[in-house]
Enzyme design. Structure first.
Site, PDB file in Angstrom:
ATOM      1  N   ASP A   9      -3.888 -11.174 -25.572  1.00  0.00           N
ATOM      2  CA  ASP A   9      -4.106 -10.931 -24.145  1.00  0.00           C
ATOM      3  C   ASP A   9      -3.040  -9.967 -23.638  1.00  0.00           C
ATOM      4  OD1 ASP A   9      -4.839 -11.012 -21.516  1.00  0.00           O
ATOM      5  OD2 ASP A   9      -4.873 -13.191 -21.357  1.00  0.00           O
ATOM      6  N   ASP A 102      -9.183  -6.923 -21.205  1.00  0.00           N
ATOM      7  CA  ASP A 102      -7.778  -7.071 -21.600  1.00  0.00           C
ATOM      8  C   ASP A 102      -7.517  -8.222 -22.567  1.00  0.00           C
ATOM      9  OD1 ASP A 102      -8.275  -9.134 -19.863  1.00  0.00           O
ATOM     10  OD2 ASP A 102      -6.542  -8.770 -18.572  1.00  0.00           O
ATOM     11  N   GLU A 103      -8.559  -8.766 -23.199  1.00  0.00           N
ATOM     12  CA  GLU A 103      -8.315  -9.841 -24.169  1.00  0.00           C
ATOM     13  C   GLU A 103      -9.256  -9.739 -25.353  1.00  0.00           C
ATOM     14  OE1 GLU A 103      -9.047 -13.862 -22.875  1.00  0.00           O
ATOM     15  OE2 GLU A 103     -10.482 -13.202 -21.365  1.00  0.00           O
TER      16      GLU A 103
END
Length: 384
Positions: A9, A102-103
């Site tokens: 993350d 974003d992960e």
């Protein structure tokens, strides 16, 4: 063979992207969001110490942290940086799922035959930061649920390994809010009967939990017990969603065509949000009465909200439909999909807009996708 699942993350992703190009933003309370009536899309750890959180109204955030600097945000930049990180990870990882902008989830089962799984993951995290400048946290464990919770507990810029024999000791003392699928309503319901920690929830009979919270009860119980067999799936598994409309009689009715496209946008956007997809490419297709077929597309920042998608669809249609010949078909496709939720569009939205989408989606979830619609998309009677 025991699974080895990594969750990675990017730490305060939007904030980190802004700081890459402006060193003056380092170390100060920073809020990414839109306008006085907008909501917080992301915030720095310095702002979080004052109680600021994502999805909070900007006005409330500034009341808590008046010294914070507010930046509207740049989705083009964030999309570009997300793609760079994806390239770094996919070059090295045997199996990658992009869970959102974003992960990421990685299945590195068996990699310890050649490298230590933790050492390999740490080296990958270092490569991401070295090649993109962005900080990233990770957790390594036996499944996606435990790894995701582990990443949240390891931030900022944390690294955590949770082997099988430590899964329950790790999960037990944590709040049930740490479990994916446990939202505010479920947390409030369970808290009223004294269930606030994962250990207490894990010891509850699964059928009783299902009776209390509905169809997701069994899955929540499994997660509380560290059970999750869901596979890591490449994020390109589904490339697009689309719809077409063929007219019974060829038409040149421009207002009707615009209304039809508006309705198509609304239905596909609802599908994106329901399945937790974000689109980055919009394509409009038309077929003339002589069967000539033309398409036009554009790249957009990742989104799943109607008003952003509708704006691009309208612009494409106006550029595409130039011959003023009758049409027999119009089509619409959203592609370049990644997993993600509506929250990354927040810096364009007001509190009222966000509440409207949530209310409309709840109505559609309960009564069907046609239960509520914009007036613009409902005028679908064709005039020859």
């Amino acid at each position: 063979m025991e699974r080895a699942i990594v969750h990675m993350d990017l730490d305060t992703f939007f904030v980190s992207c802004e700081r890459l190009g402006n060193a003056q933003l380092e170390g100060i309370p920073l809020i990414i969001g839109g306008g006085d009536r907008g909501v917080v899309a992301s915030c720095s750890y310095e702002a979080r110490r004052f109680g600021v959180r994502s999805a909070m109204p900007i006005r409330m955030a500034l009341a808590m942290c008046p010294q914070a600097r507010v930046i509207k945000g740049d989705m083009e930049l964030y999309s570009k940086m997300s793609s760079l990180v994806t390239e770094v990870i996919e070059e090295r990882s045997p199996l990658t799922e992009k869970a959102s902008i974003d992960e990421f989830y990685l299945d590195i089962t068996g990699i310890d035959r050649f490298h230590g799984a933790y050492k390999w993951t740490a080296e990958l995290a270092e490569a991401v930061t070295r090649e993109t400048g962005l900080p990233i946290s990770f957790a390594l464990s036996v499944n996606k649920t435990v790894s995701k919770i582990g990443t949240g507990e390891s931030k900022p810029t944390g690294r955590l390994e949770i082997p099988t024999d430590n899964v329950r000791p790790f999960l037990n003392p944590l709040s049930i809010k740490k479990i994916p699928m446990v939202g505010d309503a479920t947390f409030a319901l369970l808290s009223r009967i004294g269930i606030r920690t994962i250990q207490t929830l894990s010891e509850m009979p699964a059928p009783v939990l299902q009776q209390m919270v509905g169809k997701n009860g069994i899955e929540i119980w499994k997660k509380a017990n560290g059970i999750d067999t869901s596979p890591v799936e490449p994020y390109t598994e589904r490339k697009s969603i689309s719809t077409e409309h063929t007219f019974g009689q060829d038409t040149i009715d421009i207002p009707m065509l615009r209304a039809l496209l508006s309705g198509m946008v609304e239905k596909l956007a609802y599908q994106l949000r329901s399945e937790q997809w974000l689109a980055s490419t919009v394509t409009v297709k038309i077929r003339y009465s002589n069967f000539d077929t033309e398409t036009k597309q554009c790249r957009i920042p990742y989104t799943s909200c109607d008003h952003a998608l509708a704006r691009h669809v309208k612009e494409l249609f106006e550029k595409l439909y130039q011959r003023r010949m009758r049409l027999r078909l119009v089509g619409l496709r959203f592609s370049g999909l990644v997993r993600g939720t509506y929250q990354i569009n927040l810096f364009e939205d007001t509190e009222e807009m966000l509440s409207l989408y949530q209310a409309m989606d709840r109505i559609k979830n309960r009564f069907g996708p046609d239960a509520v619609a914009r007036c613009a998309g409902a005028q679908l009677k064709t005039r020859p």
